[in-house]
Enzyme design. Structure first.
Site, PDB file in Angstrom:
ATOM      1  N   ASN A  71       0.838  -1.190   0.000  1.00 40.83           N
ATOM      2  CA  ASN A  71       0.000   0.000   0.000  1.00 40.83           C
ATOM      3  C   ASN A  71       0.880   1.250   0.000  1.00 40.83           C
ATOM      4  O   ASN A  71       1.971   1.279   0.573  1.00 40.83           O
ATOM      5  CB  ASN A  71      -0.998   0.006   1.169  1.00 40.83           C
ATOM      6  CG  ASN A  71      -0.369  -0.093   2.538  1.00 40.83           C
ATOM      7  OD1 ASN A  71       0.562  -0.865   2.761  1.00 40.83           O
ATOM      8  ND2 ASN A  71      -0.894   0.673   3.486  1.00 40.83           N
ATOM      9  N   GLU A  78       0.179   5.299   0.653  1.00 38.83           N
ATOM     10  CA  GLU A  78      -0.786   6.323   1.055  1.00 38.83           C
ATOM     11  C   GLU A  78      -0.387   7.690   0.513  1.00 38.83           C
ATOM     12  O   GLU A  78       0.727   7.895   0.035  1.00 38.83           O
ATOM     13  CB  GLU A  78      -0.884   6.373   2.583  1.00 38.83           C
ATOM     14  CG  GLU A  78      -1.437   5.096   3.168  1.00 38.83           C
ATOM     15  CD  GLU A  78      -1.512   5.099   4.684  1.00 38.83           C
ATOM     16  OE1 GLU A  78      -2.106   4.163   5.218  1.00 38.83           O
ATOM     17  OE2 GLU A  78      -0.973   6.030   5.343  1.00 38.83           O
ATOM     18  N   CYS A 130      -4.067   0.506  -2.505  1.00 41.38           N
ATOM     19  CA  CYS A 130      -3.897  -0.685  -1.666  1.00 41.38           C
ATOM     20  C   CYS A 130      -2.858  -1.617  -2.279  1.00 41.38           C
ATOM     21  O   CYS A 130      -2.564  -1.556  -3.468  1.00 41.38           O
ATOM     22  CB  CYS A 130      -5.229  -1.432  -1.548  1.00 41.38           C
ATOM     23  SG  CYS A 130      -6.542  -0.494  -0.769  1.00 41.38           S
ATOM     24  N   GLU A 183      -3.034  -4.818  -2.937  1.00 41.75           N
ATOM     25  CA  GLU A 183      -3.561  -5.731  -3.952  1.00 41.75           C
ATOM     26  C   GLU A 183      -3.680  -5.034  -5.301  1.00 41.75           C
ATOM     27  O   GLU A 183      -3.299  -5.587  -6.334  1.00 41.75           O
ATOM     28  CB  GLU A 183      -4.927  -6.278  -3.525  1.00 41.75           C
ATOM     29  CG  GLU A 183      -4.906  -7.019  -2.203  1.00 41.75           C
ATOM     30  CD  GLU A 183      -5.178  -6.139  -0.983  1.00 41.75           C
ATOM     31  OE1 GLU A 183      -5.773  -6.653  -0.019  1.00 41.75           O
ATOM     32  OE2 GLU A 183      -4.795  -4.946  -0.983  1.00 41.75           O
ATOM     33  N   CYS A 237     -10.082  -5.078   0.732  1.00 43.53           N
ATOM     34  CA  CYS A 237     -11.237  -4.178   0.777  1.00 43.53           C
ATOM     35  C   CYS A 237     -12.130  -4.435  -0.439  1.00 43.53           C
ATOM     36  O   CYS A 237     -11.778  -5.192  -1.348  1.00 43.53           O
ATOM     37  CB  CYS A 237     -10.772  -2.724   0.821  1.00 43.53           C
ATOM     38  SG  CYS A 237     -10.090  -2.090  -0.740  1.00 43.53           S
ATOM     39  N   CYS A 263     -10.510  -3.620  -3.840  1.00 44.35           N
ATOM     40  CA  CYS A 263      -9.514  -4.627  -4.222  1.00 44.35           C
ATOM     41  C   CYS A 263     -10.177  -5.925  -4.664  1.00 44.35           C
ATOM     42  O   CYS A 263      -9.705  -6.588  -5.584  1.00 44.35           O
ATOM     43  CB  CYS A 263      -8.543  -4.879  -3.079  1.00 44.35           C
ATOM     44  SG  CYS A 263      -7.410  -3.494  -2.834  1.00 44.35           S
TER      45      CYS A 263
END
Length: 131
Positions: free
Chosen positions: A43, A45, A54, A56, A88, A91
């Site tokens: 990930n 940010e 993310c 994935e 999530c 993803c």
């Protein structure tokens, strides 16, 4: 299964590269495709949080930008912050876009054992090109 263990280990290693100064929640993903190729992502940010990506989706993007054409076989997800770190919703949809009916998601449980489930189990009736 030794292959699952190796894939999860790749996710652990790449989670160390995560850029998570805001959430402090690091995640790594390693994705094996049906042809045996493996791509990783972590990930990343951003101060404008909606622009974060993310692990994935980062791994899937890595595969696509590398020219990957086969389907996703297995997705390993790891976070040092939380066992059984599930993908999530965004993803799950990204994974579904490039998956087959047998795509598996593997995670580490509280006892450091690998748990496996299908994408269909965690994301039934995903949007698809077929409708």
């Amino acid at each position: 299964m030794e292959q699952d263990k190796d894939l999860l280990n790749k996710a652990k290693i790449v989670s160390e590269n995560a850029y998570a100064p805001y959430s402090k929640f690091k995640v790594g993903a390693a994705i094996e495709y049906e042809n045996g190729n493996i791509y990783t992502g972590c990930n990343v940010e951003n101060a404008s949080y909606g622009l974060s990506i993310c692990a994935e989706r980062n791994a899937v993007s890595n595969a696509v930008s590398s020219g990957e054409k086969s389907k996703i076989k297995t997705v390993a997800i790891y976070s040092p912050n939380q066992k059984k770190c599930m993908p999530c919703g965004a993803c799950r949809q990204w994974i579904a876009e490039f998956s087959s009916d047998n795509t598996r998601i593997i995670l580490e449980d509280d006892d450091n054992k690998i748990i496996s489930m299908t994408l269909e189990e965690i994301f039934p009736n995903a949007f698809s090109i077929e409708g």
